[in-house]
Design an enzyme around this catalytic site. Sequence first.
Site, mmCIF file in Angstrom:
data_model
loop_
_atom_site.group_PDB
_atom_site.id
_atom_site.type_symbol
_atom_site.label_atom_id
_atom_site.label_comp_id
_atom_site.label_asym_id
_atom_site.label_seq_id
_atom_site.Cartn_x
_atom_site.Cartn_y
_atom_site.Cartn_z
ATOM 1 N N LYS A 192 -15.636 -8.714 6.030
ATOM 2 C CA LYS A 192 -15.130 -9.916 6.686
ATOM 3 C C LYS A 192 -13.952 -9.542 7.572
ATOM 4 O O LYS A 192 -12.865 -9.230 7.090
ATOM 5 C CB LYS A 192 -14.673 -10.987 5.685
ATOM 6 C CG LYS A 192 -14.481 -12.355 6.393
ATOM 7 C CD LYS A 192 -13.573 -13.304 5.646
ATOM 8 C CE LYS A 192 -12.119 -13.165 6.044
ATOM 9 N NZ LYS A 192 -11.838 -13.549 7.460
ATOM 10 N N GLY A 245 -3.834 -6.679 4.152
ATOM 11 C CA GLY A 245 -3.226 -7.877 4.724
ATOM 12 C C GLY A 245 -1.916 -8.198 4.042
ATOM 13 O O GLY A 245 -1.248 -7.313 3.488
ATOM 14 N N SER A 246 -1.560 -9.453 4.035
ATOM 15 C CA SER A 246 -0.254 -9.868 3.522
ATOM 16 C C SER A 246 -0.220 -9.823 2.001
ATOM 17 O O SER A 246 -1.241 -9.975 1.319
ATOM 18 C CB SER A 246 0.073 -11.284 3.994
ATOM 19 O OG SER A 246 -0.737 -12.233 3.312
ATOM 20 N N THR A 247 0.976 -9.654 1.451
ATOM 21 C CA THR A 247 1.150 -9.660 0.002
ATOM 22 C C THR A 247 0.781 -11.009 -0.577
ATOM 23 O O THR A 247 0.159 -11.084 -1.658
ATOM 24 C CB THR A 247 2.601 -9.287 -0.339
ATOM 25 O OG1 THR A 247 2.856 -7.939 0.097
ATOM 26 C CG2 THR A 247 2.862 -9.378 -1.832
ATOM 27 N N GLU A 248 1.115 -12.084 0.105
ATOM 28 C CA GLU A 248 0.788 -13.424 -0.380
ATOM 29 C C GLU A 248 -0.724 -13.585 -0.576
ATOM 30 O O GLU A 248 -1.194 -14.052 -1.615
ATOM 31 C CB GLU A 248 1.306 -14.478 0.604
ATOM 32 C CG GLU A 248 0.980 -15.903 0.211
ATOM 33 C CD GLU A 248 1.410 -16.914 1.264
ATOM 34 O OE1 GLU A 248 1.280 -18.124 0.999
ATOM 35 O OE2 GLU A 248 1.878 -16.498 2.347
ATOM 36 N N GLY A 250 -2.920 -11.121 -0.770
ATOM 37 C CA GLY A 250 -3.357 -10.140 -1.762
ATOM 38 C C GLY A 250 -3.237 -10.664 -3.182
ATOM 39 O O GLY A 250 -4.110 -10.412 -4.027
ATOM 40 N N GLU A 267 -3.998 -3.150 0.051
ATOM 41 C CA GLU A 267 -2.995 -2.496 0.903
ATOM 42 C C GLU A 267 -2.259 -3.620 1.601
ATOM 43 O O GLU A 267 -2.803 -4.283 2.478
ATOM 44 C CB GLU A 267 -3.670 -1.545 1.890
ATOM 45 C CG GLU A 267 -2.688 -0.587 2.555
ATOM 46 C CD GLU A 267 -2.148 -1.117 3.862
ATOM 47 O OE1 GLU A 267 -0.986 -1.609 3.849
ATOM 48 O OE2 GLU A 267 -2.862 -1.060 4.858
ATOM 49 N N CYS A 301 1.854 -2.588 9.078
ATOM 50 C CA CYS A 301 2.382 -2.786 7.728
ATOM 51 C C CYS A 301 3.470 -1.779 7.376
ATOM 52 O O CYS A 301 4.338 -2.071 6.554
ATOM 53 C CB CYS A 301 1.251 -2.742 6.714
ATOM 54 S SG CYS A 301 0.233 -1.253 6.830
ATOM 55 N N GLU A 398 8.843 -9.571 5.591
ATOM 56 C CA GLU A 398 8.025 -8.900 6.598
ATOM 57 C C GLU A 398 7.806 -9.842 7.781
ATOM 58 O O GLU A 398 7.320 -10.961 7.619
ATOM 59 C CB GLU A 398 6.683 -8.489 6.006
ATOM 60 C CG GLU A 398 5.851 -7.671 6.982
ATOM 61 C CD GLU A 398 4.545 -7.177 6.384
ATOM 62 O OE1 GLU A 398 4.187 -6.022 6.633
ATOM 63 O OE2 GLU A 398 3.888 -7.962 5.670
#
Length: 494
Positions: A192, A245-248, A250, A267, A301, A398
């Site tokens: 995706k 992508g973003s930690t949120e 993830g 990651e 990142c 970030e």
Amino acid sequence: MTRTVQVGPPPRVDFAESGSNKPMLIGGEWIRAASGETFATVNPANASTITTVASAGAADVDRAVDAARRAFEDPAWSDMNPHQRTRVLLRIAETVDAHAEELALIESLDVGIPIRLARYQIAIAAETFRYYAGWPTKLLGTVYPVDASVHCYSVREPVGVCAGIIPWNGPLTMAAWKIAPALACGNTVILKPAEQSPLSALRFGELVAECDLPDGVVNIVTGLGETAGAAIAAHPGIDKVSFTGSTETGKKILGASIGNLKRVTLELGGKSPHIIMPDADVELAARNAASGFCLLTGQVCVAGTRILVHEAVHDEFADALAKQIASYQIGDPFAEDTMLGPVVSADQFDRVTGYVALGQQEGARIAVGGEPVEGPGYFVAPTLFEGVRNDMRLAREEIFGPVAALIPFHDVDEAVRIANDTPYGLAAAVATSNVSSAHTLAHRLRAGVVWVNTHGELDLSFPFGGFRQSGIGRELGERSLDNFTELKSVFVRL
């Protein structure tokens, strides 16, 4: 003072102009979304719609999972000789190489990546498939010395149906990082792409059809994160998700994986420190630091957005860094001399410029940049702040844009304390001419990757990933194969 960017008409890209409502690749067929819904993909250099793309929902993800499962269980793929699997991966690499200029143009059009950088990224994508082509014949098992009447051994087997969810900041390179190791280990894949940058993945899907892969081995599902992405993360028929992508986001994917305890590789974000020691080559350090937060318009990142400078060289380094930043040409992504294109979307533009305003509200001072950029797209000037404390949001969150903070330190212990004072741990960098300092700092910094006298360099054999909230697992190199295989132990009484 205001900068002005002139953007010309983009070059013709036949794939992008070949009609709207572009379909998805599922089970070897190009299909529309079951709902009929689409979304627009936008050229960030001029804010115009390029085309529309199928917007997948849960029903489409179900169909992709069924296709990937059938392909995984089909002997045409599951029993393929590893030498043949190697040839398939090499054929994919050669096909990407043969269409490299077209794919680079698509990336520049859809993401705003400067064309020179887009060409480099496409070359890395091809090289990724070439690197992993060497692994199918080397996924070895082990025989264990047990009792003479026992034959005990272990083998590595593919996980099954693997999903890759990728970001916009290097779409085809990120796709290769997900797809190539999965195929090398004998898995099937559902990819995706980010909704901001679906076009190169779709064109890649067309090219894969030329590479003798059985139908359903690679599926490309386009859609929004909250619909297609969420359905993939929670789907009980998917055995593994690899997300960048973003930690949120993830954390949401990790939570969704609980239903079937699918394997997850993440990651995620970072707020990387770049430490400038007093014995550093100042000019080299300034070049690396500027590249560290300006490359790809800061949408990286590992961006070195907290630049920690020893007070003894602070002023000299700040002057050198300002000159380097001023040399970064902002402009049309298709111009050969452009070094900074636009950020990817209106939302990202608002986010980055919002942080520039926030930094000033928090009391930081703009040392370089910060001025508005007039033009038709989403351009942001590279901006360096001084007077930043590490507890400011500017230094903790970030931003994902070309914005960095210059933070002085008195001694190495203070530098390490500031550097490690972050919830992230993806990358760090050190500028020093002292070998002992280099290795000592590399040991003390809590980061998955530490660069010394360089920034951002990777090799496909080099494991990449982060500590703490920067992710789980590693990509690239031999270590990445652990993510795509299961270890089976066999105990035979003779």
